[in-house]
Design a protein around this motif. Sequence first.
Motif, PDB file in Angstrom:
ATOM      1  N   UNK A   1       0.807  -1.219   0.000  1.00 25.13           N
ATOM      2  CA  UNK A   1       0.000   0.000   0.000  1.00 25.13           C
ATOM      3  C   UNK A   1       0.841   1.271   0.000  1.00 25.13           C
ATOM      4  N   UNK A   2       0.222   2.341  -0.448  1.00 22.25           N
ATOM      5  CA  UNK A   2       0.874   3.651  -0.465  1.00 22.25           C
ATOM      6  C   UNK A   2       1.166   4.108   0.961  1.00 22.25           C
ATOM      7  N   UNK A   3       2.164   4.975   1.092  1.00 21.88           N
ATOM      8  CA  UNK A   3       2.561   5.492   2.397  1.00 21.88           C
ATOM      9  C   UNK A   3       2.528   7.011   2.389  1.00 21.88           C
ATOM     10  N   UNK A   4       2.212   7.586   3.543  1.00 24.80           N
ATOM     11  CA  UNK A   4       2.314   9.034   3.707  1.00 24.80           C
ATOM     12  C   UNK A   4       3.256   9.319   4.865  1.00 24.80           C
ATOM     13  N   UNK A   5       3.609  10.580   5.017  1.00 26.51           N
ATOM     14  CA  UNK A   5       4.567  10.962   6.051  1.00 26.51           C
ATOM     15  C   UNK A   5       4.164  12.314   6.638  1.00 26.51           C
ATOM     16  N   UNK A   6       4.168  12.458   7.976  1.00 27.38           N
ATOM     17  CA  UNK A   6       3.898  13.775   8.568  1.00 27.38           C
ATOM     18  C   UNK A   6       4.881  14.806   8.029  1.00 27.38           C
ATOM     19  N   UNK A   7       4.390  15.984   7.704  1.00 31.90           N
ATOM     20  CA  UNK A   7       5.259  17.022   7.133  1.00 31.90           C
ATOM     21  C   UNK A   7       6.389  17.413   8.066  1.00 31.90           C
ATOM     22  N   UNK A   8       6.164  17.275   9.371  1.00 29.50           N
ATOM     23  CA  UNK A   8       7.199  17.620  10.343  1.00 29.50           C
ATOM     24  C   UNK A   8       8.369  16.643  10.333  1.00 29.50           C
ATOM     25  N   UNK A   9       8.200  15.505   9.650  1.00 27.30           N
ATOM     26  CA  UNK A   9       9.239  14.481   9.635  1.00 27.30           C
ATOM     27  C   UNK A   9      10.010  14.445   8.316  1.00 27.30           C
ATOM     28  N   UNK A  10       9.951  15.528   7.576  1.00 25.42           N
ATOM     29  CA  UNK A  10      10.658  15.574   6.291  1.00 25.42           C
ATOM     30  C   UNK A  10      11.080  16.994   5.960  1.00 25.42           C
ATOM     31  N   UNK A  11      12.066  17.101   5.074  1.00 25.14           N
ATOM     32  CA  UNK A  11      12.576  18.390   4.603  1.00 25.14           C
ATOM     33  C   UNK A  11      12.534  18.410   3.086  1.00 25.14           C
ATOM     34  N   UNK A  12      12.082  19.513   2.542  1.00 25.03           N
ATOM     35  CA  UNK A  12      12.085  19.644   1.083  1.00 25.03           C
ATOM     36  C   UNK A  12      13.518  19.451   0.592  1.00 25.03           C
ATOM     37  N   UNK A  13      13.716  18.553  -0.346  1.00 24.60           N
ATOM     38  CA  UNK A  13      15.068  18.179  -0.762  1.00 24.60           C
ATOM     39  C   UNK A  13      15.874  19.355  -1.306  1.00 24.60           C
ATOM     40  N   UNK A  14      15.188  20.291  -1.966  1.00 25.39           N
ATOM     41  CA  UNK A  14      15.919  21.416  -2.557  1.00 25.39           C
ATOM     42  C   UNK A  14      16.483  22.342  -1.495  1.00 25.39           C
ATOM     43  N   UNK A  15      16.088  22.145  -0.229  1.00 28.91           N
ATOM     44  CA  UNK A  15      16.603  22.965   0.864  1.00 28.91           C
ATOM     45  C   UNK A  15      17.717  22.266   1.638  1.00 28.91           C
ATOM     46  N   UNK A  16      17.980  21.010   1.311  1.00 35.24           N
ATOM     47  CA  UNK A  16      19.089  20.278   1.948  1.00 35.24           C
ATOM     48  C   UNK A  16      20.386  20.774   1.316  1.00 35.24           C
ATOM     49  N   UNK A  17      21.316  21.358   2.099  1.00 33.66           N
ATOM     50  CA  UNK A  17      22.504  22.010   1.535  1.00 33.66           C
ATOM     51  C   UNK A  17      23.271  21.191   0.508  1.00 33.66           C
TER      52      UNK A  17
END
Length: 232
Positions: free
Chosen positions: A137-153
Motif C-alpha cells: 500500500x501507499x505510504x504518507x509521512x507527517x510534514x514535520x518528519x521531512x525536509x524539502x530536498x531542494x533545501x538540503x545544503x
Amino acid sequence: MMNLYHTKNQIQCVSNFQDLVSTPFHGEVNAICWTRKLTGDFSEIVKKIELNENIAALDPKELIELQLSEQGQLARDIILSDLKILKAHGASPTLNLIKCYDRDDSYPFFPTDVYSFHVDKSPIPTDTFLCTYHGDTSEILPNSQATQKVLVPKIRAELKKLYGASVDGFESFLTEYFFDLHYQAAPNAEPISLGLGHLCKLAIDHPESQVAPCLHRAPKEKAGQYRLLLIC
C-alpha cells in the motif's frame, strides 16, 4: 511503520463517501480516509489479467468481461462502484495494475520517481484520491518528519552544479523539473501505511489550499506481487 488508526494528527477517518468528499482539510489534517474492510477476492482479478508491461490501466469493460467466482465478483462490484461514485463527484479515476513504476536514474543524487516522498501540485483546487485493493500500500509521512530536498545544503549544491548557470532562473529550474516536489525523510521518520481497501483523499499543493500538501510515496513492490490501485 505507524498504523492508520493510531494517527490522529494527520489523518481523519470517516465512515462513508459523502463524508470523505465533504470533510475539509484543517490544521495538521491533510489526509482523510474512508476506512473500510472490503469483502471479495481482489487477487483473483489480478490473476485473471495478463500484464505485458510494467503498468496497465484497466478499463471497466475489461473488468466486466472477466469470468470470476462469487468472491471475485464481489471485489469487482466494489471497484466498479468506487469508479462510479468518483466520476459522479467529478473526478477522473484510473484503475492501474502495477508490476512496478519506472525508476528515475537521470540524477543519481536526486531521483524524482514516485518511490520518493513527494507532493502533488495543481494550478486549480483539487485533491488526490487513491485506494489500494491488492498488494503493498501507499505510504504518507507527517510534514514535520521531512525536509524539502531542494533545501538540503548538499543536494542544493548538486542542483546548482547541474543547473550550471547564474543564480537567475534557478528557482524556475527547480520547478520545471519537479525537484521542488520531493522531500527527504528524517532519520527517525515513521511512514504511515494507508492500508488495503481504504479510499483516501490527500491534500495537494494548489493556490487555495489551507493546509500543507500530503507527502506520499509508492511502496517498492515485492518481486512477483502486483498492485491493484485506484488513483485520480
